[in-house]
Write an enzyme that holds these catalytic residues in place. Sequence first.
Site, PDB file in Angstrom:
ATOM      1  CB  SER A   1      -0.966  -0.051   1.188  1.00  0.00           C
ATOM      2  OG  SER A   1      -2.063   0.802   0.994  1.00  0.00           O
TER       3      SER A   1
ATOM      4  CG  ASP B   1      -4.518  -2.004   0.785  1.00  0.00           C
ATOM      5  OD1 ASP B   1      -3.611  -2.615   1.388  1.00  0.00           O
ATOM      6  OD2 ASP B   1      -4.597  -0.771   0.757  1.00  0.00           O
TER       7      ASP B   1
END
Length: 276
Positions: free
Chosen positions: A44, A160
């Site tokens: 991320s 993610d």
Amino acid sequence: MNANTKKKVGLALGGGAARGIAHIGVLEVLKKEGIPIDLIAGTSAGAIVGAAYAWDQNIDRMTQEALDANWKKMTPFIDPSIPRSGFIKGKKIRDLISTYIGGDIDFSDLTIPFACVATDIDTGEEVVINTGPVPEALRASISIPGIFTVVKHGERYVVDGGLTTPVPVEVVRRMGADFIIAVNVNPDVSGRMGKAYRQRIEMHKEPNLIQVMMQSFYITTYTMGRLAMEKADIVIEPDVAHIGASEFSKALELIQHGREAARKALPEIRRKLGES
């Protein structure tokens, strides 16, 4: 490992939205103090900073880009989606990522081996991306479920990487690292009290949809991150609990906290690297 063998140092950078800016301060100190970084894995926000550093190690440029980032500047890059798999399509975010890391580059262009992590939304498997266009890979790695639309990666739909690998210690180990520095910018769930959350609680207001989704994501990933860091040789944790995940305007403070945490870790890093 004998005294004449150089340890291959891997850096694992965890996710954390705005708090990920603290990674820049950590990298600045490690570079200035001559700590070698041979391999980088990021999740991320950590993936974005890691990719930018793997491209040209230009801390000054990375810092300036972070200081320039704010919600007003980012608004044109938010392209709302009629909700299917997420509220934001993310094409404009991808373009912003490309600008930040130095261009529409490929993994093969990077000067330090780098990988980022996403999650297969159908199987729940970790997906390590280390080939192809870097901005597209980073767009996948930051796709918080429900906020961003999913990304098609090959035959998979991914989101993610924090869902499976909040701090990619094992990823960088599989890349070949035998000494791992993990950087965690996600505080304890109860400590995630940025300005917006403090104001909401003080006013006894019900959390909105975005806050509920973000906090649910943090709760899910916190324990996995702690377990992953137990396998690192060094753990650096900047003191950023008081800064909210969306407070990009506090970039300078975040970078400073990263510097401070890295400086504190330097004696242990040097000692352990010297134990061969």
